[in-house]
Design a protein around this motif. Structure first.
Motif, PDB file in Angstrom:
ATOM      1  N   THR A  32       0.420  -1.231  -0.090  1.00  0.00           N
ATOM      2  CA  THR A  32      -0.192  -0.186   0.010  1.00  0.00           C
ATOM      3  C   THR A  32       0.693   1.112  -0.269  1.00  0.00           C
ATOM      4  OG1 THR A  32      -0.230   0.166   2.783  1.00  0.00           O
ATOM      5  CG2 THR A  32      -1.827  -1.229   1.395  1.00  0.00           C
ATOM      6  N   ASN A  33      -0.057   2.354   0.247  1.00  0.00           N
ATOM      7  CA  ASN A  33       0.772   3.753  -0.072  1.00  0.00           C
ATOM      8  C   ASN A  33       0.692   4.020   0.673  1.00  0.00           C
ATOM      9  OD1 ASN A  33       1.938   3.929  -3.012  1.00  0.00           O
ATOM     10  ND2 ASN A  33       0.213   4.088  -3.572  1.00  0.00           N
ATOM     11  N   ILE A  34       0.884   3.424   2.251  1.00  0.00           N
ATOM     12  CA  ILE A  34       0.231   3.951   3.529  1.00  0.00           C
ATOM     13  C   ILE A  34       1.199   5.574   4.366  1.00  0.00           C
ATOM     14  CG2 ILE A  34       2.423   2.398   4.280  1.00  0.00           C
ATOM     15  CD1 ILE A  34      -1.179   3.396   6.385  1.00  0.00           C
ATOM     16  N   GLU A  35       2.790   5.613   3.459  1.00  0.00           N
ATOM     17  CA  GLU A  35       3.042   6.478   4.140  1.00  0.00           C
ATOM     18  C   GLU A  35       2.358   8.072   3.135  1.00  0.00           C
ATOM     19  OE1 GLU A  35       7.615   6.714   4.726  1.00  0.00           O
ATOM     20  OE2 GLU A  35       7.216   4.863   3.126  1.00  0.00           O
TER      21      GLU A  35
ATOM     22  N   SER B 286     -11.651  -4.248  11.302  1.00  0.00           N
ATOM     23  CA  SER B 286     -10.699  -5.483  10.630  1.00  0.00           C
ATOM     24  C   SER B 286     -11.686  -5.325   8.991  1.00  0.00           C
ATOM     25  CB  SER B 286     -11.752  -6.725  10.664  1.00  0.00           C
ATOM     26  OG  SER B 286     -11.907  -7.825  10.225  1.00  0.00           O
ATOM     27  N   LEU B 287     -10.546  -6.007   7.970  1.00  0.00           N
ATOM     28  CA  LEU B 287     -10.654  -5.178   6.701  1.00  0.00           C
ATOM     29  C   LEU B 287     -10.476  -7.393   5.958  1.00  0.00           C
ATOM     30  CD1 LEU B 287      -8.308  -2.372   5.876  1.00  0.00           C
ATOM     31  CD2 LEU B 287     -10.928  -2.635   6.431  1.00  0.00           C
ATOM     32  N   SER B 288     -11.657  -8.106   5.216  1.00  0.00           N
ATOM     33  CA  SER B 288     -12.094  -9.008   5.176  1.00  0.00           C
ATOM     34  C   SER B 288     -11.422  -9.548   5.877  1.00  0.00           C
ATOM     35  CB  SER B 288     -11.257  -9.045   3.583  1.00  0.00           C
ATOM     36  OG  SER B 288     -11.364  -8.571   2.892  1.00  0.00           O
ATOM     37  N   GLY B 289     -12.190  -9.243   7.269  1.00  0.00           N
ATOM     38  CA  GLY B 289     -10.827 -10.244   8.606  1.00  0.00           C
ATOM     39  C   GLY B 289     -11.727 -11.894   8.210  1.00  0.00           C
ATOM     40  N   ALA B 290     -10.734 -12.623   8.878  1.00  0.00           N
ATOM     41  CA  ALA B 290     -11.462 -13.751   9.272  1.00  0.00           C
ATOM     42  C   ALA B 290     -11.864 -14.513  10.447  1.00  0.00           C
ATOM     43  CB  ALA B 290     -10.529 -15.382   9.002  1.00  0.00           C
ATOM     44  N   LEU B 291     -13.341 -13.952  10.800  1.00  0.00           N
ATOM     45  CA  LEU B 291     -13.152 -14.090  12.257  1.00  0.00           C
ATOM     46  C   LEU B 291     -13.799 -14.657  12.847  1.00  0.00           C
ATOM     47  CD1 LEU B 291     -14.812  -9.952  11.569  1.00  0.00           C
ATOM     48  CD2 LEU B 291     -12.720 -10.826  12.693  1.00  0.00           C
ATOM     49  N   VAL B 292     -15.088 -15.918  12.121  1.00  0.00           N
ATOM     50  CA  VAL B 292     -15.909 -16.762  12.790  1.00  0.00           C
ATOM     51  C   VAL B 292     -15.250 -18.112  12.299  1.00  0.00           C
ATOM     52  CG1 VAL B 292     -18.025 -17.834  12.871  1.00  0.00           C
ATOM     53  CG2 VAL B 292     -17.562 -15.531  12.315  1.00  0.00           C
ATOM     54  N   PHE B 293     -14.506 -18.981  13.485  1.00  0.00           N
ATOM     55  CA  PHE B 293     -14.215 -20.565  12.658  1.00  0.00           C
ATOM     56  C   PHE B 293     -15.299 -21.776  13.046  1.00  0.00           C
ATOM     57  CE2 PHE B 293      -9.841 -19.165  14.771  1.00  0.00           C
ATOM     58  CZ  PHE B 293      -9.364 -18.318  14.111  1.00  0.00           C
ATOM     59  N   GLY B 294     -14.877 -22.171  12.365  1.00  0.00           N
ATOM     60  CA  GLY B 294     -16.052 -23.181  12.802  1.00  0.00           C
ATOM     61  C   GLY B 294     -15.559 -24.115  13.915  1.00  0.00           C
ATOM     62  N   ASN B 295     -16.289 -25.447  13.498  1.00  0.00           N
ATOM     63  CA  ASN B 295     -15.912 -26.439  14.528  1.00  0.00           C
ATOM     64  C   ASN B 295     -14.566 -27.763  14.775  1.00  0.00           C
ATOM     65  OD1 ASN B 295     -17.377 -25.928  17.069  1.00  0.00           O
ATOM     66  ND2 ASN B 295     -18.874 -26.107  16.132  1.00  0.00           N
TER      67      ASN B 295
ATOM     68  N   GLU C 101      -6.018  -1.325   0.421  1.00  0.00           N
ATOM     69  CA  GLU C 101      -5.847  -0.028   0.715  1.00  0.00           C
ATOM     70  C   GLU C 101      -6.441   1.161   0.523  1.00  0.00           C
ATOM     71  OE1 GLU C 101      -2.087   2.372  -1.401  1.00  0.00           O
ATOM     72  OE2 GLU C 101      -3.288   1.170  -3.164  1.00  0.00           O
ATOM     73  N   LYS C 102      -7.741   1.180  -0.247  1.00  0.00           N
ATOM     74  CA  LYS C 102      -8.926   1.209  -0.562  1.00  0.00           C
ATOM     75  C   LYS C 102      -9.425   2.260   0.502  1.00  0.00           C
ATOM     76  CE  LYS C 102     -12.716   2.183  -3.629  1.00  0.00           C
ATOM     77  NZ  LYS C 102     -13.482   1.792  -4.522  1.00  0.00           N
ATOM     78  N   TYR C 103      -9.945   1.052   1.613  1.00  0.00           N
ATOM     79  CA  TYR C 103     -10.843   0.753   2.876  1.00  0.00           C
ATOM     80  C   TYR C 103     -10.509   1.026   4.038  1.00  0.00           C
ATOM     81  CZ  TYR C 103     -14.540   0.191  -0.541  1.00  0.00           C
ATOM     82  OH  TYR C 103     -14.769   0.629  -1.266  1.00  0.00           O
ATOM     83  N   LEU C 104      -8.730   1.396   4.017  1.00  0.00           N
ATOM     84  CA  LEU C 104      -7.728   2.093   5.145  1.00  0.00           C
ATOM     85  C   LEU C 104      -8.116   2.705   5.346  1.00  0.00           C
ATOM     86  CD1 LEU C 104      -5.193   1.156   7.199  1.00  0.00           C
ATOM     87  CD2 LEU C 104      -3.371   1.903   5.188  1.00  0.00           C
ATOM     88  N   GLU C 105      -8.096   3.720   3.704  1.00  0.00           N
ATOM     89  CA  GLU C 105      -9.003   5.573   4.288  1.00  0.00           C
ATOM     90  C   GLU C 105      -9.924   5.616   4.528  1.00  0.00           C
ATOM     91  OE1 GLU C 105      -7.836   8.278   1.382  1.00  0.00           O
ATOM     92  OE2 GLU C 105      -6.570   6.428   0.074  1.00  0.00           O
TER      93      GLU C 105
END
Length: 265
Positions: free
Chosen positions: A61-64, A146-155, A244-248
């Motif tokens: 990304t262009n974070i700087e 969270s951006l596209s986070g892996a938030l829910v786990f299965g069993n 990068e886009k949604y970090l803003e």
């Protein structure tokens, strides 16, 4: 801006670790900034995903450029493939990031604030899980995105990639994740029962992302627990162009004076 790569020894992990840090600095590009105004700086921790490391946000990304007119420190650590977790093979990555790293930052950069209301965390994919986990499992952070986070786990297997042995090495008995310290919603319930401030949460995911349903479930669960969740949905897949886009958008959501570049004259 100052861009630093820091190599340090982690006593928690018993090995060398690396992180990148971006710091605002007074210069002729920011003539109105003073040394005093760059004290007690807010801090944003940016967490990487699977197959990444501490360098990914700077390389992808262009974070700087994105933060060049904003008085904020950006800290980019690494967790290898350990899911921001104290693993069953006795490498305590969660403790290294949640407890040891903030102390290390304060030793090296005392101008960075230690106040929870000025400490924020954001991650993509695996890092999205890590961001919510750090905010819910500690009192260090007041905002977590969270951006596209892996938030829910299965069993059985948390996600349809990687051998079961890999997941067991990280989390142990996969059928025991729910209700454990590795379950975001268990952490959220415990946090609500405590007397500590509740972090604000943010989630973005693209409709074409394979984790889209996962994010919908996570947000519904958090809202059912009365968490303040900013949920944004757009078209998008699981890739850096969108992160990068949604970090803003995340930066605009945080309680900081974020300046988008296109607003500059």
């Amino acid at each position: 801006m100052e861009f630093l790569e820091i190599n340090y020894y982690s006593e928690t992990l018993h090995m060398e670790q690396s992180m990148n840090i971006i710091l605002p600095e007074k210069s002729d590009r920011n003539p109105d900034w003073t040394v005093e105004s760059l004290q007690d700086l807010p801090a944003l921790y940016l967490l990487h995903g699977m197959s990444g490391n501490h360098s990914m946000w700077a390389r992808r990304t262009n974070i700087e450029r994105i933060i060049r007119m904003t008085k904020i420190a950006v800290i980019m650590p690494s967790t290898d493939l350990a899911w921001y977790t104290n693993t069953t093979y006795d490498l305590h990555y969660f403790d290294a990031l949640a407890k040891e790293l903030p102390n290390k930052i304060q030793q090296l950069f005392p101008q960075i604030s230690t106040k929870p209301e000025k400490n924020f965390v954001c991650g993509m994919s695996m890092g999205g899980y890590g961001a919510w986990k750090l905010a819910l499992g500690t009192t260090q952070f007041s905002y977590a995105a969270s951006l596209s986070g892996a938030l829910v786990f299965g069993n059985d297997e948390p996600f349809p990639f990687g051998p079961k042995e890999y997941w067991q090495g990280i989390f142990g008995d996969l059928k025991q994740i729910h209700g454990s310290e590795n379950d975001l919603f268990t952490l959220a319930e415990k946090r609500k029962q405590s007397s500590t401030p509740i972090p604000k949460l943010f989630s973005w995911c693209g409709r074409q992302d394979f984790l889209f349903d996962n994010n919908n479930q996570a947000v519904e669960k958090m809202q059912a627990l009365n968490y303040d969740v900013e949920y944004q949905i757009n078209d998008g897949t699981h890739e850096w162009y969108y992160w990068e886009k949604y970090l803003e958008n995340v930066l605009e959501w945080l309680p900081i004076d974020f300046v988008r570049e296109e607003r500059l004259s």
